[in-house]
Design a protein around this motif. Structure first.
Motif, PDB file in Angstrom:
ATOM      1  N   TYR A 219       3.306  14.059  19.938  1.00 37.68           N
ATOM      2  CA  TYR A 219       2.483  13.190  19.104  1.00 37.68           C
ATOM      3  C   TYR A 219       2.034  13.920  17.843  1.00 37.68           C
ATOM      4  O   TYR A 219       1.789  15.120  17.851  1.00 37.68           O
ATOM      5  CB  TYR A 219       1.228  12.744  19.867  1.00 37.68           C
ATOM      6  CG  TYR A 219       1.461  11.625  20.848  1.00 37.68           C
ATOM      7  CD1 TYR A 219       1.075  10.316  20.566  1.00 37.68           C
ATOM      8  CD2 TYR A 219       2.066  11.882  22.079  1.00 37.68           C
ATOM      9  CE1 TYR A 219       1.288   9.287  21.484  1.00 37.68           C
ATOM     10  CE2 TYR A 219       2.285  10.861  23.002  1.00 37.68           C
ATOM     11  CZ  TYR A 219       1.885   9.570  22.689  1.00 37.68           C
ATOM     12  OH  TYR A 219       2.099   8.559  23.596  1.00 37.68           O
TER      13      TYR A 219
ATOM     14  N   GLU B 174      -2.969   6.080  18.266  1.00 35.65           N
ATOM     15  CA  GLU B 174      -3.387   4.749  17.835  1.00 35.65           C
ATOM     16  C   GLU B 174      -4.284   4.847  16.602  1.00 35.65           C
ATOM     17  O   GLU B 174      -4.997   5.839  16.404  1.00 35.65           O
ATOM     18  CB  GLU B 174      -4.146   4.037  18.955  1.00 35.65           C
ATOM     19  CG  GLU B 174      -3.310   3.738  20.198  1.00 35.65           C
ATOM     20  CD  GLU B 174      -4.130   3.107  21.291  1.00 35.65           C
ATOM     21  OE1 GLU B 174      -5.308   2.755  21.024  1.00 35.65           O
ATOM     22  OE2 GLU B 174      -3.617   2.965  22.410  1.00 35.65           O
TER      23      GLU B 174
ATOM     24  N   ASN C 246       5.801  10.410  18.654  1.00 36.32           N
ATOM     25  CA  ASN C 246       4.921   9.268  18.851  1.00 36.32           C
ATOM     26  C   ASN C 246       3.707   9.453  17.948  1.00 36.32           C
ATOM     27  O   ASN C 246       3.472  10.542  17.422  1.00 36.32           O
ATOM     28  CB  ASN C 246       4.451   9.188  20.313  1.00 36.32           C
ATOM     29  CG  ASN C 246       5.525   8.661  21.242  1.00 36.32           C
ATOM     30  OD1 ASN C 246       6.343   7.818  20.875  1.00 36.32           O
ATOM     31  ND2 ASN C 246       5.544   9.176  22.468  1.00 36.32           N
ATOM     32  N   TYR C 247       2.895   8.374  17.812  1.00 41.46           N
ATOM     33  CA  TYR C 247       1.730   8.443  16.940  1.00 41.46           C
ATOM     34  C   TYR C 247       0.484   8.003  17.706  1.00 41.46           C
ATOM     35  O   TYR C 247       0.536   7.096  18.535  1.00 41.46           O
ATOM     36  CB  TYR C 247       1.918   7.546  15.705  1.00 41.46           C
ATOM     37  CG  TYR C 247       3.250   7.722  15.041  1.00 41.46           C
ATOM     38  CD1 TYR C 247       3.616   8.953  14.494  1.00 41.46           C
ATOM     39  CD2 TYR C 247       4.174   6.680  14.978  1.00 41.46           C
ATOM     40  CE1 TYR C 247       4.850   9.131  13.901  1.00 41.46           C
ATOM     41  CE2 TYR C 247       5.411   6.859  14.393  1.00 41.46           C
ATOM     42  CZ  TYR C 247       5.749   8.087  13.858  1.00 41.46           C
ATOM     43  OH  TYR C 247       6.982   8.264  13.285  1.00 41.46           O
TER      44      TYR C 247
ATOM     45  N   ASP D 198      12.972   9.711  14.825  1.00 42.08           N
ATOM     46  CA  ASP D 198      12.267   9.161  15.982  1.00 42.08           C
ATOM     47  C   ASP D 198      11.814  10.276  16.913  1.00 42.08           C
ATOM     48  O   ASP D 198      11.835  10.142  18.132  1.00 42.08           O
ATOM     49  CB  ASP D 198      13.171   8.173  16.727  1.00 42.08           C
ATOM     50  CG  ASP D 198      12.381   7.245  17.637  1.00 42.08           C
ATOM     51  OD1 ASP D 198      11.220   6.953  17.310  1.00 42.08           O
ATOM     52  OD2 ASP D 198      12.921   6.812  18.663  1.00 42.08           O
TER      53      ASP D 198
ATOM     54  N   ASN E  43       1.143   9.034  27.142  1.00 40.10           N
ATOM     55  CA  ASN E  43       2.501   9.074  27.678  1.00 40.10           C
ATOM     56  C   ASN E  43       3.269  10.152  26.927  1.00 40.10           C
ATOM     57  O   ASN E  43       3.522  10.033  25.736  1.00 40.10           O
ATOM     58  CB  ASN E  43       3.177   7.711  27.490  1.00 40.10           C
ATOM     59  CG  ASN E  43       4.634   7.724  27.897  1.00 40.10           C
ATOM     60  OD1 ASN E  43       5.099   8.660  28.538  1.00 40.10           O
ATOM     61  ND2 ASN E  43       5.362   6.686  27.525  1.00 40.10           N
ATOM     62  N   ASN E  44       3.633  11.220  27.619  1.00 36.75           N
ATOM     63  CA  ASN E  44       4.202  12.389  26.936  1.00 36.75           C
ATOM     64  C   ASN E  44       5.728  12.386  26.903  1.00 36.75           C
ATOM     65  O   ASN E  44       6.361  13.440  26.992  1.00 36.75           O
ATOM     66  CB  ASN E  44       3.713  13.677  27.596  1.00 36.75           C
ATOM     67  CG  ASN E  44       2.250  13.937  27.334  1.00 36.75           C
ATOM     68  OD1 ASN E  44       1.472  14.097  28.251  1.00 36.75           O
ATOM     69  ND2 ASN E  44       1.856  13.962  26.065  1.00 36.75           N
ATOM     70  N   ASP E  45       6.329  11.212  26.747  1.00 44.53           N
ATOM     71  CA  ASP E  45       7.786  11.182  26.655  1.00 44.53           C
ATOM     72  C   ASP E  45       8.270  11.843  25.371  1.00 44.53           C
ATOM     73  O   ASP E  45       9.392  12.342  25.296  1.00 44.53           O
ATOM     74  CB  ASP E  45       8.301   9.739  26.714  1.00 44.53           C
ATOM     75  CG  ASP E  45       7.773   8.873  25.572  1.00 44.53           C
ATOM     76  OD1 ASP E  45       6.590   9.028  25.218  1.00 44.53           O
ATOM     77  OD2 ASP E  45       8.543   8.033  25.059  1.00 44.53           O
ATOM     78  N   LYS E  46       7.379  11.861  24.346  1.00 47.94           N
ATOM     79  CA  LYS E  46       7.669  12.535  23.082  1.00 47.94           C
ATOM     80  C   LYS E  46       6.382  13.187  22.591  1.00 47.94           C
ATOM     81  O   LYS E  46       5.291  12.802  23.006  1.00 47.94           O
ATOM     82  CB  LYS E  46       8.172  11.530  22.031  1.00 47.94           C
ATOM     83  CG  LYS E  46       9.518  10.911  22.335  1.00 47.94           C
ATOM     84  CD  LYS E  46      10.052  10.120  21.138  1.00 47.94           C
ATOM     85  CE  LYS E  46       9.188   8.912  20.834  1.00 47.94           C
ATOM     86  NZ  LYS E  46       9.801   8.058  19.769  1.00 47.94           N
TER      87      LYS E  46
ATOM     88  N   TRP F 229      -0.176   9.738  12.317  1.00 51.61           N
ATOM     89  CA  TRP F 229       0.444   8.878  11.312  1.00 51.61           C
ATOM     90  C   TRP F 229      -0.656   8.427  10.360  1.00 51.61           C
ATOM     91  O   TRP F 229      -1.704   7.970  10.796  1.00 51.61           O
ATOM     92  CB  TRP F 229       1.099   7.668  11.982  1.00 51.61           C
ATOM     93  CG  TRP F 229       1.756   6.725  11.020  1.00 51.61           C
ATOM     94  CD1 TRP F 229       1.212   5.601  10.460  1.00 51.61           C
ATOM     95  CD2 TRP F 229       3.095   6.805  10.504  1.00 51.61           C
ATOM     96  NE1 TRP F 229       2.118   4.981   9.638  1.00 51.61           N
ATOM     97  CE2 TRP F 229       3.283   5.697   9.634  1.00 51.61           C
ATOM     98  CE3 TRP F 229       4.142   7.706  10.689  1.00 51.61           C
ATOM     99  CZ2 TRP F 229       4.481   5.481   8.964  1.00 51.61           C
ATOM    100  CZ3 TRP F 229       5.332   7.479  10.014  1.00 51.61           C
ATOM    101  CH2 TRP F 229       5.496   6.369   9.167  1.00 51.61           C
TER     102      TRP F 229
ATOM    103  N   TRP G 230       1.793  18.016  22.442  1.00 56.41           N
ATOM    104  CA  TRP G 230       3.168  18.144  22.912  1.00 56.41           C
ATOM    105  C   TRP G 230       3.199  18.861  24.249  1.00 56.41           C
ATOM    106  O   TRP G 230       2.210  19.448  24.674  1.00 56.41           O
ATOM    107  CB  TRP G 230       4.041  18.862  21.886  1.00 56.41           C
ATOM    108  CG  TRP G 230       3.807  20.335  21.725  1.00 56.41           C
ATOM    109  CD1 TRP G 230       4.420  21.362  22.392  1.00 56.41           C
ATOM    110  CD2 TRP G 230       2.891  20.980  20.810  1.00 56.41           C
ATOM    111  NE1 TRP G 230       3.968  22.586  21.957  1.00 56.41           N
ATOM    112  CE2 TRP G 230       3.029  22.383  20.985  1.00 56.41           C
ATOM    113  CE3 TRP G 230       1.981  20.502  19.867  1.00 56.41           C
ATOM    114  CZ2 TRP G 230       2.284  23.304  20.258  1.00 56.41           C
ATOM    115  CZ3 TRP G 230       1.232  21.425  19.143  1.00 56.41           C
ATOM    116  CH2 TRP G 230       1.399  22.799  19.340  1.00 56.41           C
TER     117      TRP G 230
END
Length: 232
Positions: free
Chosen positions: A124, A201, A198-199, A195, A119-122, A127, A157
């Motif tokens: 990655y 999994e 994203n990270y 924020d 999901n590319n809302d943000k 982490w 991204w």
């Protein structure tokens, strides 16, 4: 379009390393993609690196050392700043492209398709989950090395998502290059509380320095050239 990119500068990595990464990508990606290695970067930022890099030479892998009276993590100069310049390539890519960045010492053990179906809302970034199991060790290392919880060896991204990071570097170049000894520390300190990312999994991207378990991408960051060659 799905794009896999990397970056090469100096003589630490060779054209053979680029070819090896490309080979691994072709072998381990079930969707069509383009591959490109970037080698040209803004020269004006190199001036800031030279101005603020306080060591006599640049260490080619992670180890504790003192040069010119400075501890490794006080060298400044953001030696890997060129990776940040990749966020300024919006004009080269289509707005609907998905960009997967891989360090040249990445070893690929699974289908890279995973990274293109996120999901590319943000954007990655990695982490460092392994520190969650060792909080006291992370605190110790943070005190010694400003140990960040981000790792930029693998990033995803879409064009424009990371543009403000590059803009921040441009607008605050003197302060950033003076302050930060690494790109990861810069990203974690400046964008870790905003924020922005994203990270992936846990287990998707793994570090050979921490664990022999292998994710889709297994990072060899922190190893010497000799150790990487043995692993290859």
């Amino acid at each position: 379009m799905y794009r896999i990119i990397c970056a090469k500068w100096g003589d630490y990595y060779s054209d053979e390393d680029v070819k090896w990464l490309h080979f691994q990508c072709k072998k381990n990606c079930s969707v069509d993609f383009t591959f490109e290695c970037f080698t040209e970067f803004p020269q004006h930022l190199e001036e800031y690196k030279q101005k603020h890099y306080r060591a006599s030479i640049q260490p080619d892998y992670r180890f504790d050392t003192i040069q010119n009276g400075y501890h490794r993590d006080d060298f400044g100069g953001i030696p890997h700043y060129r990776k940040l310049c990749l966020f300024d390539l919006d004009k080269k890519f289509d707005k609907d492209d998905t960009i997967l960045y891989l360090d040249l010492d990445s070893h690929i053990h699974g289908d890279l398709r995973y990274f293109f179906e996120l999901n590319n809302d943000k954007p990655y970034i990695v982490w460092n989950y392994w520190w969650e199991d060792k909080p006291e060790e992370w605190k110790r290392q943070y005190h010694i090395t400003r140990c960040p919880l981000y790792n930029s060896s693998v990033m995803v991204w879409k064009p424009s998502q990371n543009r403000r990071i590059y803009n921040f570097l441009e607008d605050n170049a003197d302060k950033c290059f003076f302050t930060y000894p690494s790109m990861d520390t810069f990203l974690f300190h400046q964008f870790g509380s905003k924020d922005h990312f994203n990270y992936f999994e846990e287990g998707i991207v793994t570090s050979h320095r921490i664990s022999k378990n292998k994710g889709i991408v297994h990072m060899l960051e922190g190893l010497s050239t000799e150790e990487k060659n043995v692993y290859s």
